[in-house]
Design an enzyme around this catalytic site. Structure first.
Site, PDB file in Angstrom:
ATOM      1  N   SER A  73       0.679  -0.938   0.376  1.00  0.00           N
ATOM      2  CA  SER A  73       0.113  -0.029  -0.399  1.00  0.00           C
ATOM      3  C   SER A  73       0.518   0.733  -0.216  1.00  0.00           C
ATOM      4  CB  SER A  73      -1.207   0.353   1.854  1.00  0.00           C
ATOM      5  OG  SER A  73      -2.034  -0.872   0.992  1.00  0.00           O
ATOM      6  N   ALA A  79      -4.687  -0.949  -2.451  1.00  0.00           N
ATOM      7  CA  ALA A  79      -4.134  -0.167  -1.589  1.00  0.00           C
ATOM      8  C   ALA A  79      -5.251   0.282   0.320  1.00  0.00           C
ATOM      9  CB  ALA A  79      -3.252   1.005  -1.414  1.00  0.00           C
ATOM     10  N   LYS A  80      -4.815  -0.445   0.855  1.00  0.00           N
ATOM     11  CA  LYS A  80      -5.537  -0.174   2.284  1.00  0.00           C
ATOM     12  C   LYS A  80      -5.154   1.074   3.194  1.00  0.00           C
ATOM     13  CE  LYS A  80      -7.283  -2.417   5.917  1.00  0.00           C
ATOM     14  NZ  LYS A  80      -8.497  -2.816   6.057  1.00  0.00           N
ATOM     15  N   ALA A  81      -5.835   2.284   2.418  1.00  0.00           N
ATOM     16  CA  ALA A  81      -5.310   3.433   2.717  1.00  0.00           C
ATOM     17  C   ALA A  81      -6.235   4.318   3.289  1.00  0.00           C
ATOM     18  CB  ALA A  81      -4.959   4.326   1.142  1.00  0.00           C
ATOM     19  N   TYR A 138     -11.421   5.741   2.510  1.00  0.00           N
ATOM     20  CA  TYR A 138     -12.428   5.078   3.302  1.00  0.00           C
ATOM     21  C   TYR A 138     -13.711   5.543   4.034  1.00  0.00           C
ATOM     22  CZ  TYR A 138     -10.377   0.710   4.763  1.00  0.00           C
ATOM     23  OH  TYR A 138     -10.121  -0.850   4.760  1.00  0.00           O
TER      24      TYR A 138
END
Length: 308
Positions: A65, A159-161, A165
């Site tokens: 990410s 990507a876990k950004a 969210y």
């Protein structure tokens, strides 16, 4: 937040500090632009000792990410893995939720973030069933959101950004405002994508279906576990494009995620799914998953990382 967590310590840039001291300046880049990537992991108490489930895989995704968002992490993957374990030990937890986060700190407020220092923080806290204890056993009520997930080549959904969210919050808040536990987002083409913070699986005529990566989903590690478990149980599983109406005629549906684990869905848009409770295949998948995370089944995949 559990008040017990506030008595603990947080790993920040190589040192442990008191929970109350883990603060940042309000003019930090991350506050204004969401310039951060993070992971969420669960530490389970097993007969072999406390274990952070799929720790190495989570940290690999954290670095992936960061690479996508051009955030240079000033530590190696091995150093962050060690720090996650130390955070559990220092806080005296047997089980916990672990949150490593990498963010752009205080320096400038231009869109160009490169002058801002990159900070790394790891916290651990008490966190029960994300969608509730009852939800795990009986299922939750959800709705299809009016908000679509990001289109390809707009925001990187792999990507876990933190910034990604905001989309999840819109889906979640809309669902809650209408009396549902959770929402389901469609992709920009109208195909099934994911929940606000969960991957989704549909069961029809004994087979399992889940959206493909190009449906703007996060490649979940629990999702990956379910694929392996389905093969173990000889349940056919397919990654494919899924139309919205499949939700309404499904025999069973369930969410997956580190926080949600395996949570059945009992209704979508007020349409009852199956018997209106956890279905038999979901229960088999759920039981096998909990056997793995709780260390009750041989770890043939190397998913556990025992904390010594």
């Amino acid at each position: 937040m559990d008040t017990r967590d506030e008595q603990g310590k947080i790993w920040r840039n190589g040192n442990f500090i008191e929970w109350k001291d883990a603060t940042i300046h309000v003019m930090s880049h991350v506050v204004h632009y969401g310039t951060c990537v993070f992971e969420g992991m669960r530490c389970y108490k097993t007969a072999q000792g406390s274990s952070i489930f799929r720790l190495s895989d989570h940290i690999r995704r954290l670095f992936d990410s960061a690479k996508i968002y051009r955030i240079p992490i000033p530590y190696t993957q091995e150093e962050i893995i060690k720090a996650c374990k130390e955070t559990i030990k220092v806080n005296g937890y047997e089980s916990a939720y672990v949150r490593p986060i990498v963010f752009r700190g205080y320096n400038s407020l231009g869109v160009d973030p490169t002058k801002c220092p990159v900070e790394v923080v790891i916290g651990a806290l008490n966190w029960g069933k994300y969608l509730g204890e009852e939800g795990v056993a009986r299922g939750v009520d959800v709705r299809v959101s009016s908000w679509s997930r990001m289109a390809p080549n707009t925001m990187p959904t792999m990507a876990k950004a933190g910034s990604n969210y905001m989309s999840s919050q819109l889906i979640k808040l809309e669902a809650m405002a209408d009396g549902y536990t959770e929402g389901i987002g469609l992709d920009v083409y109208g195909y099934l994508s994911e929940g606000s913070g969960e991957n989704i699986f549909i069961i029809r005529d004994g087979a399992i279906y889940t959206p493909t990566l190009d449906s703007c989903i996060l490649p979940g590690l629990t999702r990956d576990c379910i694929k392996a478990i389905a093969k173990e149980l000889s349940i056919p599983i397919f990654e494919t494009k899924i139309q919205r109406e499949m939700l309404y005629i499904a025999d069973e549906i369930f969410f997956t995620g580190t926080a949600a684990e395996v949570t059945p869905i009992r209704s979508v848009d007020r349409i009852t799914i199956g018997s209106g409770s956890r279905g038999p295949i979901t229960e088999k998948i759920q039981r096998r998953y909990f056997e793995y995370v709780n260390g009750e089944r041989q770890d043939v995949y190397g998913w556990h990382d025992i904390i010594n």
